[in-house]
Structures are given as structure tokens and as C-alpha cells.
Design an enzyme around this catalytic site. Structure first.
Site, mmCIF file in Angstrom:
data_model
loop_
_atom_site.group_PDB
_atom_site.id
_atom_site.type_symbol
_atom_site.label_atom_id
_atom_site.label_comp_id
_atom_site.label_asym_id
_atom_site.label_seq_id
_atom_site.Cartn_x
_atom_site.Cartn_y
_atom_site.Cartn_z
ATOM 1 N N ARG A 1 -10.004 -11.705 2.911
ATOM 2 C CA ARG A 1 -10.930 -12.759 2.483
ATOM 3 C C ARG A 1 -10.278 -14.135 2.524
ATOM 4 O O ARG A 1 -10.959 -15.129 2.732
ATOM 5 C CB ARG A 1 -11.476 -12.424 1.082
ATOM 6 C CG ARG A 1 -10.425 -12.366 0.011
ATOM 7 C CD ARG A 1 -10.921 -11.640 -1.242
ATOM 8 N NE ARG A 1 -11.008 -10.189 -1.059
ATOM 9 C CZ ARG A 1 -11.482 -9.353 -1.975
ATOM 10 N NH1 ARG A 1 -11.927 -9.799 -3.137
ATOM 11 N NH2 ARG A 1 -11.510 -8.054 -1.741
ATOM 12 N N LYS B 1 0.834 -1.192 0.000
ATOM 13 C CA LYS B 1 0.000 0.000 0.000
ATOM 14 C C LYS B 1 0.875 1.252 0.000
ATOM 15 O O LYS B 1 1.971 1.235 0.561
ATOM 16 C CB LYS B 1 -0.852 0.036 1.278
ATOM 17 C CG LYS B 1 -1.997 -0.952 1.328
ATOM 18 C CD LYS B 1 -2.782 -0.798 2.633
ATOM 19 C CE LYS B 1 -3.865 -1.845 2.781
ATOM 20 N NZ LYS B 1 -4.928 -1.758 1.786
HETATM 21 N N1 BES Z 1 -7.952 -3.812 4.874
HETATM 22 C C1 BES Z 1 -8.160 -3.456 3.524
HETATM 23 C C2 BES Z 1 -9.478 -2.728 3.287
HETATM 24 C C3 BES Z 1 -9.579 -1.341 3.796
HETATM 25 C C4 BES Z 1 -8.978 -0.287 3.118
HETATM 26 C C5 BES Z 1 -10.330 -1.073 4.900
HETATM 27 C C6 BES Z 1 -9.131 0.996 3.587
HETATM 28 C C7 BES Z 1 -10.483 0.212 5.367
HETATM 29 C C8 BES Z 1 -9.880 1.251 4.695
HETATM 30 C C9 BES Z 1 -8.181 -4.712 2.642
HETATM 31 O O1 BES Z 1 -7.376 -5.746 3.040
HETATM 32 C C10 BES Z 1 -7.726 -4.300 1.287
HETATM 33 O O2 BES Z 1 -6.599 -3.938 1.149
HETATM 34 N N2 BES Z 1 -8.616 -4.390 0.317
HETATM 35 C C11 BES Z 1 -8.324 -4.031 -1.019
HETATM 36 C C12 BES Z 1 -8.930 -5.082 -1.901
HETATM 37 C C13 BES Z 1 -8.471 -5.015 -3.331
HETATM 38 C C14 BES Z 1 -7.010 -5.343 -3.425
HETATM 39 C C15 BES Z 1 -9.291 -6.001 -4.119
HETATM 40 C C16 BES Z 1 -8.945 -2.666 -1.284
HETATM 41 O O3 BES Z 1 -10.015 -2.376 -0.747
HETATM 42 O O4 BES Z 1 -8.326 -1.875 -1.984
HETATM 43 MN MN MN Z 2 -5.399 -5.547 2.266
#
Ligand code: BES
Ligand code: MN
Ligand code: ZN
Length: 486
Positions: free
Chosen positions: A336, A262
Site C-alpha cells: 500500500r 515473514k
Molecule cells: N504480499 C502480501 C499479501 C499476500 C499474502 C498476498 C499472502 C498473497 C498471499 C502483503 O504485502 C502483506 O504482507 N500483507 C500483510 C498485511 C498486514 C501486515 C497488515 C498480510 O496480509 O498479512
Molecule cells: Mn507484505
């Protein structure tokens, strides 16, 4: 935590009076000084507003606090907001250790009109009061201090005990979620679960790497590979007899994204990626203290998602607990993978009447609903309605998204049974369609709490939330367990 006390006859440092927007006559009737304040227009009962008044014949410090009106969230929530505003007003006052909160009788009546008894309504108000007094303390100078007592002169005496149980669960959830990730890593979560199990008489089981390997939990193991702290599946059980409810909480103690790392700004919030598990832990404690007639099993797949020489990699194919093979389209869609194993395991081993998961799963849930509702998705209409009802009763709004089969197509993979990403479109739904593959026929509800688990730039704004974790989900789980038991 503040002591919550029902009944009159105690000395307090401040007295608060809570009214709705159209209840200001009640405020005026209490003291000519208040009447003057109302007449000047300086107190109008608006939701969340408060005013400290000195020189009243009723108290050395009087607080007038507004509950607003029912807006979209109903009168019980208006009551919570009014009580929380009252508590917030005195939290900042150095010499106030105790406050008594009285509520306009008509506001209580209206809250009662929503179907809970007066014990429950006051319980909910008291929980909100305690939540408003919450502080996450790491700073040395903040140690000690804080509001010690909140008294509700008009509350039925039974409300205090149950309110303290729920409030403690919420506090615990907030503390775990707020705790920095290097302390509350998978090992820290296990320690906390062990402490809780000992203190509240819950049964604890922890599956470490060896057992996860022999069970074939490829999802939990893969996500945990990059970290120097081993992943584990933590299972806490409270058995009060009655219907069985299993709750899986996403417990990614830190989500760096893994090799699909990230950007630093986004990573700043990712200690909160353990909020689902934190809520599950808090709910287990509350259920035990309430002695709810349910069997509640909470499962926390605790992992740290890190980039390193041992990380799982984009385009890996992993085999899950239920035998499905998953192509890793993105290592940042890690939640997931961990939930899938825990859900499949919970469904198979405990055969619960209801299976629930709470997860800060997708940024897209925040795009869809903002910070004022969690997204609810389910494979079972009846359970969806029950959880929806529970959540709204608890003051934790949810909004249901569709689970049409066609969304599942976005997860097709050329090399495996399923991909862990479904593209940008309908992000929360494709994540839920992924999870659905792992619950079999078990009635299941998924709550994507990404927008509500902590206070973000655009909310959630409520006087019983402060900066940091909200504890979202503890109250919903408790109300759902109560409905299931009824
Ligand atoms: N923990 C994050 C989701 C999240 C992001 C929660 C910002 C709260 C605030 C999750 O693990 C994630 O990174 N999800 C990705 C999924 C994508 C790679 C399909 C997302 O939401 O960008
Ligand atoms: Mn994530
Ligand atoms: Zn995550």
C-alpha cells in the site's frame, strides 16, 4: 505461444470436439464410435473433463472435451473451460504439435446470448486455448517443444489476431510473475519494460532514486531501502487516442516482509508479489497490439521488500508523494505504501478518466473470498460497475466489498496522519481505505488479487490455469478499456 488460426483446411495432429453437458448428442452424432463412448457413460460433457479417443474416422486422435453448463460463471466461461480442457488433453502428447477445436453449435449460440458478437466469443475461446497450452520454461529439457498451433475451423477470421494479442499479454504477465525474484528484481522489471516498449512501440519513462527523492515519493523509497537493488517507478504509455485509463500494478518483486519478516513458508510464495505489475505490463502490450482507442498508462512501482541494515523500520514515519505522513505499523504492509505514491502521482499527472490498481495486497482477501474471486473496492459506483462487468466478461470473477467511512477509523495513528495497518478485522477493506487517501477525486477501482494471481492450494482451478501465475487481470483490463472506449 501457440499460433491461433481461424478457418478450415489444415492438417492437424488431433481434432477436439467440445460440448456442454447437454450437448453430448452432438458428440454422438459425429461418429458411431463417439456414440458408443457416450452410451457407455465415459464422456458426459462435464466441465473440464476430456478423453482421447483412437480409431475415429474423423481423426487419428480425437479428443472429447466437456464445457459443463453455465454454473455461476456463464456460457462464455463454460466455452473457455471446454476449449481449455481439449487443449490440456493434447498438451501431454509428445507428437501432437497442432490441434483443431470444434465447438457444439448450441454452446456457441448460448455464449452469443451473453451479449458479445461471434468474433468476441471465439476470441475468448481462443485465448483460453492458448492459456491452456502455456508452460513456464526454465528447465533445459523443456526448451523447444510445446503445442504449436490451435486451429478453430468455425471461428471468424478476425478472432485470431485479437486473440493472439490478448494471449500474448497474458503469457507475458505469467512469465514475469513466475520468474524467480532474483532475476526479475526491480532492475529486471525495468529491462523487461524497456524490451516491451521497444518491441511494441510504447513510451517508457523510469524514475530512479534521485527523481523519486525530488518528487518526494517516500513510500516507494522507504520500502525499497532494505534492498541492494534500488527501487524505481516504471511508466509505460500506449496512446491510441480516446479516454484515458491509468493502471497501477503492485510490483513488489519479492516480499520478505522486511524487518517484520515473514515465516519461511509464507515467503515461499512471495515472488508472485509482482503479479499486479506483471498484469499491467501484459495489458499494455495487448492494448497496443489490439490498437484499442484508449490512452493507457501503466505504472509499476518496482521494489524489493528486504530486511537489512538499511531497511525502513517499524514505527518509522514517512512522508508520501501527496504530503500525507504515514506511521509504519508493520513493514510487511508495504504494498500500500508503494501503490499510494504511484496512485497519487498517476491521479495528479495524468488526470485519468479511470484509475485502476491491481495488487496482491492482503492475505485477508484470500481468507475472505478464497481463490475464486478478486476483491473489488472503489470510490466510484459507476466505475465499479464498469470494472465488475469487464471482469466477469473476461472470465475473472470479482466481488465487491464495502468502503464505508467507519472502516477508515481503524487506520488512525497517534503520531502521524494515518497508520499503514488497521488490525486483523476487514484487512482488505482497511488496505483499500488506506489507498483511497491517495487518489483524491479520481474515479478509482482497487482489485485485491492476492487469491487469484497464482494457483494456490485451494485454487483457482480452471483448465486454462496451471501451477504458477495465472496472469489474472490482463483480460479484465482489456475488457475494461473496451467498455471505456465504447
Ligand atoms: N504480499 C502480501 C499479501 C499476500 C499474502 C498476498 C499472502 C498473497 C498471499 C502483503 O504485502 C502483506 O504482507 N500483507 C500483510 C498485511 C498486514 C501486515 C497488515 C498480510 O496480509 O498479512
Ligand atoms: Mn507484505
Ligand atoms: Zn506484499
Amino acid at each position: 505461444m501457440a499460433r491461433l488460426i481461424a478457418g478450415v483446411g489444415r492438417d492437424v495432429d488431433a481434432k477436439a470436439f467440445v460440448s456442454g453437458k447437454d450437448g453430448v448428442q452432438w458428440i454422438s452424432s459425429l461418429d458411431p464410435l463417439f456414440a458408443e463412448v457416450v452410451k457407455l457413460g465415459d464422456f458426459d460433457g462435464e466441465a473440464g473433463k476430456s478423453l482421447v479417443v483412437y480409431g475415429s474416422r474423423l481423426a487419428r486422435r480425437a479428443v472429447l472435451a466437456g464445457a459443463g453448463d453455465e454454473e455461476w460463471y456463464g456460457w462464455v466461461e463454460a466455452l473457455r473451460i471446454g476449449v481449455a480442457a481439449a487443449v490440456r488433453a493434447v498438451v501431454g502428447l509428445k507428437n501432437v504439435k497442432s490441434v483443431a477445436v470444434s465447438v457444439e453449435p448450441r454452446l456457441v449460440e448460448r455464449a452469443l446470448g451473453e451479449g458479445g458478437g461471434s468474433e468476441w466469443v471465439y476470441e475468448q475461446a481462443m485465448v483460453a486455448g492458448d492459456m491452456a497450452a502455456y508452460r513456464f520454461v526454465l528447465k533445459k529439457e523443456d526448451e523447444g517443444g510445446g503445442l504449436e498451433e490451435i486451429v478453430f475451423p468455425e471461428a471468424p477470421s478476425a478472432s485470431a489476431g485479437s486473440a493472439e494479442a490478448i494471449a500474448l499479454g497474458v503469457k507475458l504477465a505469467r512469465d514475469v510473475a513466475n520468474m524467480p525474484a532474483s532475476r526479475m528484481n526491480p532492475e529486471g522489471i525495468e529491462e523487461e519494460a524497456r524490451r516491451i516498449a521497444g518491441k511494441y512501440g510504447l513510451t517508457l519513462r523510469v524514475l530512479h532514486r534521485g527523481e523519486l527523492e525530488s518528487l518526494g515519493m517516500g513510500g516507494v523509497l522507504a520500502v525499497g531501502m532494505g534492498s541492494s537493488v534500488e527501487p524505481r517507478l516504471i511508466v509505460l504509455e500506449y496512446d491510441g487516442g480516446g479516454p484515458s485509463l491509468a493502471v497501477v500494478g503492485k510490483t513488489v518483486t519479492f516480499d520478505s516482509g522486511g524487518l517484520d519478516i515473514k515465516p519461511s513458508q509464507a515467503m515461499l510464495e512471495m515472488k508472485y508479489d509482482k503479479s499486479g505489475g506483471a498484469a499491467a505490463l501484459g495489458a499494455a502490450v495487448a492494448a497496443a497490439l489490439l490498437k484499442l482507442p484508449v490512452k493507457l498508462t501503466v505504472l509499476l512501482p518496482a521494489v524489493e521488500n528486504m530486511p537489512s541494515g538499511s531497511s525502513y523500520k517499524p514505527l518509522d514515519v514517512i512522508e508520501m508523494y501527496n504530503g500525507l505522513r504515514v506511521e509504519v505499523g508493520n513493514t510487511d504492509a508495504e504494498g500500500r505504501l508503494t501503490l499510494a505514491d504511484a496512485l497519487a502521482y498517476a491521479a495528479e499527472k495524468y488526470k485519468p478518466k479511470a484509475l485502476l490498481d491491481l495488487a496482491t495486497l492482503t492475505g485477508a482477501a484470500v481468507i475472505a473470498l478464497g481463490n475464486h474471486a478478486a476483491a473489488l473496492m472503489s470510490n466510484n459506483e459507476e466505475l465499479a460497475r464498469l470494472v465488475e462487468k469487464a471482469a466477469w466478461r473476461a472470465g475473472e470473477p470479482v466481488w465487491k466489498l464495502p468502503m464505508w467511512k467507519v472502516y477508515g477509523k481503524q487506520l488512525e495513528s497517534k503520531v502521524a496522519d494515518i497508520n499503514n495497518i488497521g488490525g486483523r478485522a476487514a484487512g482488505p477493506i482497511t488496505a483499500a481505505k488506506f489507498l483511497e487517501k491517495f487518489v483524491g477525486e479520481t474515479p478509482w477501482v482497487h482489485l485485491d488479487i492476492a487469491g487469484v494471481a497464482w494457483v494456490q492450494e485451494k485454487g483457482p482451478w480452471k483448465p486454462y490455469y496451471q501451477q504458477g501465475a495465472t496472469g489474472w487481470g490482463v483480460r479484465t483490463i482489456i475488457e475494461a478499456a473496451r467498455l471505456l472506449a465504447a
